[in-house]
Design a protein around this motif. Structure first.
Motif, short mmCIF file in Angstrom:
data_model
loop_
_atom_site.label_atom_id
_atom_site.label_comp_id
_atom_site.label_asym_id
_atom_site.label_seq_id
_atom_site.Cartn_x
_atom_site.Cartn_y
_atom_site.Cartn_z
N ARG A 1 7.73 -6.65 8.47
CA ARG A 1 7.36 -5.27 8.12
C ARG A 1 7.32 -5.13 6.61
N VAL A 2 6.32 -4.42 6.13
CA VAL A 2 6.13 -4.21 4.70
C VAL A 2 6.30 -2.72 4.42
N TRP A 3 7.17 -2.40 3.46
CA TRP A 3 7.45 -1.01 3.10
C TRP A 3 7.06 -0.78 1.64
N LEU A 4 6.37 0.32 1.38
CA LEU A 4 6.03 0.72 0.02
C LEU A 4 6.98 1.83 -0.39
N ALA A 5 7.69 1.62 -1.48
CA ALA A 5 8.56 2.66 -2.03
C ALA A 5 7.67 3.55 -2.89
N VAL A 6 7.30 4.72 -2.37
CA VAL A 6 6.34 5.56 -3.07
C VAL A 6 6.95 6.13 -4.34
N GLY A 7 6.10 6.60 -5.20
CA GLY A 7 6.56 7.11 -6.49
C GLY A 7 6.61 5.99 -7.51
N ARG A 8 7.27 6.27 -8.61
CA ARG A 8 7.36 5.30 -9.71
C ARG A 8 8.75 4.67 -9.73
N PRO B 1 3.80 10.63 -3.85
CA PRO B 1 5.26 10.68 -3.76
C PRO B 1 5.80 11.54 -2.63
N THR B 2 4.99 12.39 -2.05
CA THR B 2 5.49 13.24 -0.96
C THR B 2 5.65 12.48 0.35
N ASP B 3 5.09 11.28 0.43
CA ASP B 3 5.12 10.52 1.68
C ASP B 3 6.47 9.83 1.93
N GLY B 4 7.34 9.72 0.95
CA GLY B 4 8.61 9.03 1.13
C GLY B 4 8.44 7.53 1.08
N ILE B 5 8.66 6.87 2.20
CA ILE B 5 8.45 5.43 2.30
C ILE B 5 7.34 5.20 3.31
N VAL B 6 6.44 4.30 3.00
CA VAL B 6 5.26 4.07 3.84
C VAL B 6 5.27 2.63 4.33
N ALA B 7 5.02 2.44 5.62
CA ALA B 7 4.93 1.10 6.20
C ALA B 7 3.47 0.68 6.26
N ILE B 8 3.19 -0.56 5.85
CA ILE B 8 1.85 -1.12 5.95
C ILE B 8 1.95 -2.50 6.60
N THR B 9 0.84 -3.05 6.98
CA THR B 9 0.83 -4.38 7.59
C THR B 9 0.76 -5.45 6.51
N SER B 10 1.01 -6.68 6.90
CA SER B 10 0.91 -7.77 5.93
C SER B 10 -0.53 -7.99 5.50
N ALA B 11 -1.50 -7.68 6.36
CA ALA B 11 -2.91 -7.77 5.98
C ALA B 11 -3.26 -6.73 4.93
N GLN B 12 -2.73 -5.52 5.07
CA GLN B 12 -2.96 -4.48 4.07
C GLN B 12 -2.31 -4.86 2.75
N LEU B 13 -1.16 -5.51 2.80
CA LEU B 13 -0.52 -6.00 1.58
C LEU B 13 -1.41 -7.03 0.88
N ALA B 14 -2.03 -7.91 1.65
CA ALA B 14 -2.92 -8.91 1.07
C ALA B 14 -4.09 -8.24 0.36
N TYR B 15 -4.65 -7.19 0.98
CA TYR B 15 -5.71 -6.42 0.32
C TYR B 15 -5.21 -5.84 -0.99
N MET B 16 -4.02 -5.23 -0.94
CA MET B 16 -3.47 -4.59 -2.13
C MET B 16 -3.28 -5.59 -3.26
N LEU B 17 -2.74 -6.76 -2.94
CA LEU B 17 -2.51 -7.77 -3.96
C LEU B 17 -3.80 -8.29 -4.57
N ASP B 18 -4.90 -8.16 -3.84
CA ASP B 18 -6.20 -8.57 -4.37
C ASP B 18 -6.91 -7.44 -5.11
N GLY B 19 -6.26 -6.27 -5.20
CA GLY B 19 -6.85 -5.14 -5.91
C GLY B 19 -7.83 -4.35 -5.07
N ILE B 20 -7.80 -4.51 -3.76
CA ILE B 20 -8.70 -3.80 -2.85
C ILE B 20 -7.97 -2.59 -2.28
N ASP B 21 -8.71 -1.51 -2.07
CA ASP B 21 -8.12 -0.31 -1.47
C ASP B 21 -7.71 -0.63 -0.04
#
Length: 115
Positions: free
Chosen positions: A9-16, A81-101
């Motif tokens: 599971r991949v979690w994004l800590a929203v905000g800065r 930042p209003t979303d709190g913590i967001v769960a994404i898939t490992s495929a979505q993480l791969a997109y993010m790391l490549d700079g893709i939306d």
């Protein structure tokens, strides 16, 4: 490339997040700020205030790893930042790391005919 199994599971800590924090500081933020166990095998991603730096911590059962990636141009797409913590898939993480939306990846081109 981060060797992430597909069932993690991949979690994004929203905000800065203060990017001066290291592995222990981010693990403490996961435990106290997000209310999750940093040693459970989940992957936690943090973004800096400029948006071009991403840090990821992951405990694989043997030890804690800290990964960092900086984009030379552009910013990482991040939830509000209003979303709190967001769960994404490992495929979505791969997109993010490549700079893709990762929220709405688009195919660049699909052939209409085979010949």
């Amino acid at each position: 490339m981060i060797p992430v199994p597909s069932n993690v599971r991949v979690w994004l800590a929203v905000g800065r997040t203060d990017m001066r924090r290291g592995m222990n500081g981010l693990a403490l933020l996961v435990q106290q700020g997000l209310g999750r166990d940093p040693h459970a095998g989940d992957l936690f991603a943090f973004r800096g205030c400029r948006g071009d730096l991403l840090k990821i911590i992951w405990h694989d059962g043997v030890g804690m790893s800290l990964y960092a990636k900086r984009l030379e141009r552009g910013r990482f797409i991040w939830p509000s930042p209003t979303d709190g913590i967001v769960a994404i898939t490992s495929a979505q993480l791969a997109y993010m790391l490549d700079g893709i939306d990762w929220r709405n990846p688009q195919s660049t081109w699909r052939p209409v005919a085979a010949g």
